[in-house]
Design a protein around this motif. Structure first.
Motif, PDB file in Angstrom:
ATOM      1  N   GLU A 110      14.312 -15.145  10.294  1.00 24.98           N
ATOM      2  CA  GLU A 110      14.720 -13.749  10.399  1.00 24.98           C
ATOM      3  C   GLU A 110      13.498 -12.825  10.494  1.00 24.98           C
ATOM      4  N   ASN A 113      12.734 -10.492  13.667  1.00 23.96           N
ATOM      5  CA  ASN A 113      12.651  -9.058  13.425  1.00 23.96           C
ATOM      6  C   ASN A 113      11.307  -8.499  13.883  1.00 23.96           C
ATOM      7  N   ASN A 138      11.289  -8.220  17.607  1.00 27.49           N
ATOM      8  CA  ASN A 138      12.044  -7.038  18.025  1.00 27.49           C
ATOM      9  C   ASN A 138      11.211  -5.767  17.869  1.00 27.49           C
ATOM     10  N   ASN A 170      19.456 -10.748  17.749  1.00 24.83           N
ATOM     11  CA  ASN A 170      20.434 -10.132  16.846  1.00 24.83           C
ATOM     12  C   ASN A 170      20.183 -10.726  15.470  1.00 24.83           C
ATOM     13  N   VAL A 171      19.558  -9.956  14.581  1.00 28.27           N
ATOM     14  CA  VAL A 171      19.072 -10.528  13.333  1.00 28.27           C
ATOM     15  C   VAL A 171      19.306  -9.583  12.175  1.00 28.27           C
ATOM     16  N   THR A 172      19.633 -10.161  11.036  1.00 29.65           N
ATOM     17  CA  THR A 172      19.721  -9.435   9.774  1.00 29.65           C
ATOM     18  C   THR A 172      18.844 -10.161   8.766  1.00 29.65           C
ATOM     19  N   VAL A 173      17.897  -9.460   8.208  1.00 24.23           N
ATOM     20  CA  VAL A 173      16.981 -10.083   7.252  1.00 24.23           C
ATOM     21  C   VAL A 173      17.715 -10.357   5.947  1.00 24.23           C
ATOM     22  N   GLY A 174      17.606 -11.576   5.443  1.00 22.86           N
ATOM     23  CA  GLY A 174      18.289 -11.969   4.216  1.00 22.86           C
ATOM     24  C   GLY A 174      17.770 -11.233   2.994  1.00 22.86           C
ATOM     25  N   LYS A 175      18.619 -11.132   1.989  1.00 21.55           N
ATOM     26  CA  LYS A 175      18.275 -10.372   0.786  1.00 21.55           C
ATOM     27  C   LYS A 175      18.290 -11.265  -0.462  1.00 21.55           C
ATOM     28  N   THR A 225      14.334 -15.924  -0.197  1.00 21.48           N
ATOM     29  CA  THR A 225      13.655 -15.253   0.906  1.00 21.48           C
ATOM     30  C   THR A 225      12.494 -14.416   0.388  1.00 21.48           C
ATOM     31  N   ILE A 238      13.612  -6.435   2.480  1.00 24.83           N
ATOM     32  CA  ILE A 238      14.861  -7.138   2.148  1.00 24.83           C
ATOM     33  C   ILE A 238      15.806  -6.329   1.286  1.00 24.83           C
TER      34      ILE A 238
END
Length: 307
Positions: free
Chosen positions: A157, A161, A164, A172-177, A181, A306
Motif C-alpha cells: 500500500e 500510494n 500515485n 486504487n489503494v487504501t493505506v492500512g491502519k 503496518t 495511517i
C-alpha cells in the motif's frame, strides 16, 4: 501485484556498478549474463531471445534444469509490480508499466557489468534516503537474495500510494491502519525513539545521549529518572527477533530493564526489574492526539499516514 527488492552493487574495488547502470539505462538488471560460448550460441540462434529461450540456454550453461530462486524471482516480475532499489544510499522505485519488457541485452556495457538480464524501459523514481521510506523497505536490503519479494504488511500500500503521489493516481489503494503496518513503517531507530518517548511520557525517564554506543550489546541506551536517580536500560529488536529475559539479569542489578521486540517472542523468567513492552500500548500512545508533541518528526510521518 508484488513489491520486489533488487539488491545491487554500487561500485568499489572489484565491483560492477549495477545500481548506476540501472539508473543510467532505465532498466532493472541482474546477473546470469551467460558464459561467452553459451551467449554466442544463444544470440546466433535467437537474436532477440524470449524468456523461455534464455532459460533453456542458461540451463545448459549451468548443467541443471532447476534455476536459482532469485533468478526465477526476477523472471517472475510482472506488469504493475513495483521494484525497489538502493544506489549510493538513495532509494529508488519503479513500476513495471505497459512499456516495460524483459530482454537479454547483449551490448558490451551490459555484459561487462554482468547486467544482460533485464527488465527494460522502466522509469526510476527517487524516493529519498532511509528517513523517507518505511523501515521494512530499508531492512529488506540487509540480507537475502539479489531479487526477492518484500512481504511485510503495509509495504504494498505504501509503494502504491507513493507512486500515485509521484506520478499521478494509478493504483486504487487504501493505506492500512493496523499495528503491524505501523511497526513495518518504523525504522529500527524509530522504534528506539518511540520507546524512549513513551518511557518519558509515562515514567519521566530522560535519555543519556552518550550511552548510545555500538559496543553495548545488551542495551541500546540508558535513561535516568530525575526524581529518583534510578537508571533504565533499553533493548529494542525489530522484526522476528526473540528476547530471553534471563540474558538481562546481570544489568538489572543496576536499574530497570525494558525489552521490546516488534514481532518476536519473549522467553525466560528474568526478574521483577525486567519488563516486556506491550506493543499495543506503544501503538495507542503514538496514535493518541494528545501524544503529538512527544513524537519525533519521523514517527509523526508514519502516524499521519495511517491515522
Amino acid at each position: 501485484m508484488t513489491v520486489w527488492r533488487l539488491q545491487t552493487l554500487t561500485g568499489g574495488q572489484g565491483q560492477h556498478n549495477i545500481g548506476q547502470f540501472c539508473l543510467d539505462n532505465s532498466v532493472v538488471a541482474m546477473g546470469w549474463s551467460l558464459e561467452s560460448g553459451t551467449r554466442e550460441r544463444l544470440l546466433a540462434q535467437y537474436p532477440t531471445p524470449t524468456i523461455d529461450q534464455y532459460k533453456k540456454s542458461l540451463e545448459k550453461d549451468i548443467g541443471t534444469n532447476r534455476l536459482p530462486k532469485n533468478l526465477n524471482n526476477f523472471l517472475d516480475i510482472s506488469q504493475d509490480d513495483i521494484v525497489w532499489m538502493r544506489s549510493k544510499g538513495v532509494y529508488y522505485f519503479c513500476r513495471i508499466d505497459e512499456n516495460a519488457h524483459w530482454k537479454y541485452d547483449s551490448i558490451k556495457a551490459a555484459y561487462e557489468n554482468d547486467a544482460c538480464n533485464q527488465w527494460a524501459n522502466v522509469k526510476w523514481i527517487q524516493a529519498g534516503d532511509e528517513s523517507d521510506i518505511p523501515g521494512a523497505v530499508a531492512t529488506a536490503f540487509i540480507r537475502g537474495m539479489v531479487c526477492q519479494r518484500i512481504r511485510k504488511e503495509g509495504i504494498e500500500e505504501f509503494s502504491q500510494n507513493l507512486y500515485n503521489q509521484k506520478e499521478g493516481v494509478y493504483y486504487n489503494v487504501t493505506v492500512g491502519k493496523t499495528q503491524e503496518t505501523f511497526y513495518n513503517y518504523l525504522s529500527p531507530s524509530d522504534c528506539e525513539d518511540l520507546l524512549a518517548l513513551w518511557l518519558n511520557h509515562k515514567y519521566g525517564y530522560i535519555v543519556v545521549p552518550s550511552t548510545n554506543k555500538q559496543g553495548t550489546e545488551l542495551y541500546e541506551f540508558v535513561l535516568i529518572q530525575p526524581k529518583t536517580g534510578g537508571k533504565a536500560f533499553v533493548q529494542v529488536k525489530k522484526g522476528n527477533n526473540n528476547l530471553n529475559k534471563n540474558d538481562y539479569i546481570s544489568i538489572s542489578t543496576n536499574g530497570e530493564v525494558w525489552l521490546m521486540t516488534t514481532q518476536g517472542k519473549f522467553s525466560g523468567n528474568g526478574n521483577t526489574r525486567i519488563h516486556e513492552i506491550n506493543n499495543q500500548e506503544l501503538f495507542d500512545f503514538a496514535m493518541d492526539l494528545n501524544s503529538v508533541n512527544y513524537l519525533s518528526e519521523a514517527i509523526k510521518r508514519w502516524v499521519n499516514l495511517i491515522r
